[in-house]
Enzyme design. Sequence first.
Site, PDB file in Angstrom:
ATOM      1  N   HIS A  38       2.675  -5.033   4.009  1.00 40.09           N
ATOM      2  CA  HIS A  38       2.397  -3.971   3.041  1.00 40.09           C
ATOM      3  C   HIS A  38       1.041  -4.178   2.375  1.00 40.09           C
ATOM      4  CE1 HIS A  38       2.687  -2.265  -1.128  1.00 40.09           C
ATOM      5  NE2 HIS A  38       2.859  -1.188  -0.389  1.00 40.09           N
ATOM      6  N   GLU A  41      -1.619  -2.851   4.509  1.00 37.99           N
ATOM      7  CA  GLU A  41      -1.704  -1.387   4.484  1.00 37.99           C
ATOM      8  C   GLU A  41      -2.774  -0.944   3.486  1.00 37.99           C
ATOM      9  OE1 GLU A  41       0.598   2.141   2.326  1.00 37.99           O
ATOM     10  OE2 GLU A  41       1.936   0.696   3.310  1.00 37.99           O
ATOM     11  N   HIS A  42      -2.846  -1.624   2.351  1.00 36.19           N
ATOM     12  CA  HIS A  42      -3.847  -1.320   1.329  1.00 36.19           C
ATOM     13  C   HIS A  42      -5.215  -1.902   1.688  1.00 36.19           C
ATOM     14  CE1 HIS A  42      -1.157   0.344  -1.830  1.00 36.19           C
ATOM     15  NE2 HIS A  42      -0.246  -0.380  -1.174  1.00 36.19           N
ATOM     16  N   GLU A 118       1.648  -0.743  -7.989  1.00 31.05           N
ATOM     17  CA  GLU A 118       2.556   0.080  -7.198  1.00 31.05           C
ATOM     18  C   GLU A 118       4.000  -0.378  -7.381  1.00 31.05           C
ATOM     19  OE1 GLU A 118       3.514   1.349  -2.552  1.00 31.05           O
ATOM     20  OE2 GLU A 118       1.737   0.161  -3.005  1.00 31.05           O
TER      21      GLU A 118
END
Length: 212
Positions: A38, A41-42, A118
Amino acid sequence: NGLHVILHQDNSTPIVAVTVFYHVGSKDEDPERTGFAHFFEHLMFEGSENIDRGEYDKFIQAAGGTLNANTSSDRTYYFQTLPSNQVELGLYMESERMLHAKIDSAGIATQKEVVKEEKRLRIDNQPYMIFQEKMFAADFHGTNYDWTPIGSFADIDAATEQDFKDFYNTFYVPNNATLSIAGDIDKAQVKELVEKYFSEIPRGSKEIPRPT
C-alpha cells in the site's frame, strides 16, 4: 522481459484506459514489513528520473486525463483514463514508473505522513473499520492474510531506504506485471508503442517470493 500485455479495442468513444496490474499485495509482504504494498501505491506517484517530484499527476491531468491506484491483499493496480490521442503519454508514464521510479528519503518521508493521515481518516475515524484489522487477524491467523493492506506504521517507520528499494526491485518488474490498454486504439500502432516504451525494461533479477 516477461511483461504480460492485454489489448482491447473499442472505438465507440475517443477514450483509452492504460492500466498496470502488479502482482504484489499485502499477502506478499515480509511479516516484519507490513504495509509496503500500500505504501508503494503512494510512493509510485512521486515521480521518476525524468519526471520531477509532484509532476506525475499534472502531466495526466493537463492532457485531459484522470488517474488513481488501489491496493488489495493480492495486487496493486494503477490506472489512467485519457483521450485516445494521448495513449502514448499514458504508456510513457507507466514505463517511467516501472523502469526508474523515484525512491529516496524525501519521497519516503512525505508518503509516510500521507499514509498515516489516510489511516486516520478512512479507518480510525470510520465506524467499524478498526474492527477490520481484528477480523482479518481472527479469520486468517497464521497466514499472510492476517493483516490488512494498510499494514503497520511501526513496520514502515522501522524500514530503511534500502528496504524500499529492495521491494521495488523485487516486485515492480515487467515479469510481475500486466499492462492493459483498452478503448479507442489501433492495435498495430499500440503494439509499436508498447515495444518503444517497455522493451528496454529488464526482467527482474530477484526471485519473486510467494507465500504458501
